[in-house]
Design a protein around this motif. Sequence first.
Motif, PDB file in Angstrom:
ATOM      1  N   LYS A  24      27.070  61.548  19.418  1.00  0.00           N
ATOM      2  CA  LYS A  24      26.182  62.774  19.237  1.00  0.00           C
ATOM      3  C   LYS A  24      24.924  62.540  20.166  1.00  0.00           C
ATOM      4  CE  LYS A  24      28.112  64.620  15.382  1.00  0.00           C
ATOM      5  NZ  LYS A  24      27.928  64.917  13.828  1.00  0.00           N
ATOM      6  N   THR A  25      24.783  63.234  21.283  1.00  0.00           N
ATOM      7  CA  THR A  25      23.366  62.957  21.820  1.00  0.00           C
ATOM      8  C   THR A  25      22.762  64.318  21.790  1.00  0.00           C
ATOM      9  OG1 THR A  25      24.500  62.977  24.093  1.00  0.00           O
ATOM     10  CG2 THR A  25      23.953  60.992  23.008  1.00  0.00           C
ATOM     11  N   LYS A  26      21.660  64.621  22.047  1.00  0.00           N
ATOM     12  CA  LYS A  26      20.899  65.880  22.253  1.00  0.00           C
ATOM     13  C   LYS A  26      21.208  66.416  23.540  1.00  0.00           C
ATOM     14  CE  LYS A  26      17.349  65.542  18.911  1.00  0.00           C
ATOM     15  NZ  LYS A  26      17.040  66.667  17.916  1.00  0.00           N
ATOM     16  N   ARG A  27      21.312  67.772  23.728  1.00  0.00           N
ATOM     17  CA  ARG A  27      21.234  68.585  24.768  1.00  0.00           C
ATOM     18  C   ARG A  27      20.859  69.978  24.676  1.00  0.00           C
ATOM     19  NH1 ARG A  27      26.572  71.863  26.096  1.00  0.00           N
ATOM     20  NH2 ARG A  27      24.815  72.779  27.307  1.00  0.00           N
ATOM     21  N   ALA A  28      20.626  70.643  25.749  1.00  0.00           N
ATOM     22  CA  ALA A  28      19.918  71.941  25.721  1.00  0.00           C
ATOM     23  C   ALA A  28      20.846  73.238  26.053  1.00  0.00           C
ATOM     24  CB  ALA A  28      18.493  71.873  26.370  1.00  0.00           C
ATOM     25  N   PHE A  29      20.759  74.217  25.445  1.00  0.00           N
ATOM     26  CA  PHE A  29      21.384  75.455  25.912  1.00  0.00           C
ATOM     27  C   PHE A  29      20.581  76.278  26.297  1.00  0.00           C
ATOM     28  CE2 PHE A  29      24.227  73.585  22.386  1.00  0.00           C
ATOM     29  CZ  PHE A  29      25.389  73.772  23.089  1.00  0.00           C
ATOM     30  N   TYR A  30      20.790  76.660  27.955  1.00  0.00           N
ATOM     31  CA  TYR A  30      19.858  77.621  28.525  1.00  0.00           C
ATOM     32  C   TYR A  30      20.234  79.206  28.456  1.00  0.00           C
ATOM     33  CZ  TYR A  30      16.998  73.691  29.546  1.00  0.00           C
ATOM     34  OH  TYR A  30      16.312  72.562  29.501  1.00  0.00           O
ATOM     35  N   PRO A  31      19.553  80.162  28.357  1.00  0.00           N
ATOM     36  CA  PRO A  31      20.074  81.438  28.643  1.00  0.00           C
ATOM     37  C   PRO A  31      20.358  81.597  30.008  1.00  0.00           C
ATOM     38  CG  PRO A  31      17.607  81.641  28.267  1.00  0.00           C
ATOM     39  CD  PRO A  31      18.219  80.183  28.010  1.00  0.00           C
ATOM     40  N   ASN A  32      21.073  82.687  30.164  1.00  0.00           N
ATOM     41  CA  ASN A  32      21.540  83.248  31.689  1.00  0.00           C
ATOM     42  C   ASN A  32      20.554  84.148  32.084  1.00  0.00           C
ATOM     43  OD1 ASN A  32      22.917  83.401  33.976  1.00  0.00           O
ATOM     44  ND2 ASN A  32      24.748  84.587  33.002  1.00  0.00           N
ATOM     45  N   LEU A  33      19.533  83.635  32.855  1.00  0.00           N
ATOM     46  CA  LEU A  33      18.611  84.291  33.308  1.00  0.00           C
ATOM     47  C   LEU A  33      18.746  84.631  34.779  1.00  0.00           C
ATOM     48  CD1 LEU A  33      15.196  82.609  31.773  1.00  0.00           C
ATOM     49  CD2 LEU A  33      16.339  84.447  30.871  1.00  0.00           C
ATOM     50  N   LYS A  34      18.315  86.005  35.009  1.00  0.00           N
ATOM     51  CA  LYS A  34      18.339  86.436  36.467  1.00  0.00           C
ATOM     52  C   LYS A  34      17.144  86.970  36.936  1.00  0.00           C
ATOM     53  CE  LYS A  34      22.674  85.602  36.704  1.00  0.00           C
ATOM     54  NZ  LYS A  34      22.997  84.414  37.484  1.00  0.00           N
ATOM     55  N   SER A  35      16.554  86.881  38.210  1.00  0.00           N
ATOM     56  CA  SER A  35      15.244  87.464  38.542  1.00  0.00           C
ATOM     57  C   SER A  35      15.662  88.893  39.262  1.00  0.00           C
ATOM     58  CB  SER A  35      14.841  86.620  39.803  1.00  0.00           C
ATOM     59  OG  SER A  35      13.520  87.064  40.135  1.00  0.00           O
ATOM     60  N   VAL A  36      15.036  89.852  38.412  1.00  0.00           N
ATOM     61  CA  VAL A  36      15.519  91.148  38.767  1.00  0.00           C
ATOM     62  C   VAL A  36      14.081  91.997  39.054  1.00  0.00           C
ATOM     63  CG1 VAL A  36      16.522  93.146  37.624  1.00  0.00           C
ATOM     64  CG2 VAL A  36      17.413  91.136  37.091  1.00  0.00           C
TER      65      VAL A  36
END
Length: 63
Positions: A24-36
């Motif tokens: 196990k190693t750390k990772r990041a989950f990012y939100p699906n962002l859009k520029s609107v």
Amino acid sequence: MAYVCEICGKGRTMGMRVSHAHNKTKRAFYPNLKSVKAIVDNTTRRIKTCTRCIRSGWVKKAV
């Protein structure tokens, strides 16, 4: 604070990357962002929002 939705405040969450050997190693989950282009306080502004806010109708798109 680059990866944060300006409407709901959703940001990155931390988790684990799990290999086949169960290492196990750390990772990041990012939100699906859009520029609107959206209407904010009766003015047109370019904001970063997650796709869930756009789909739910919480963002009023500018034409």
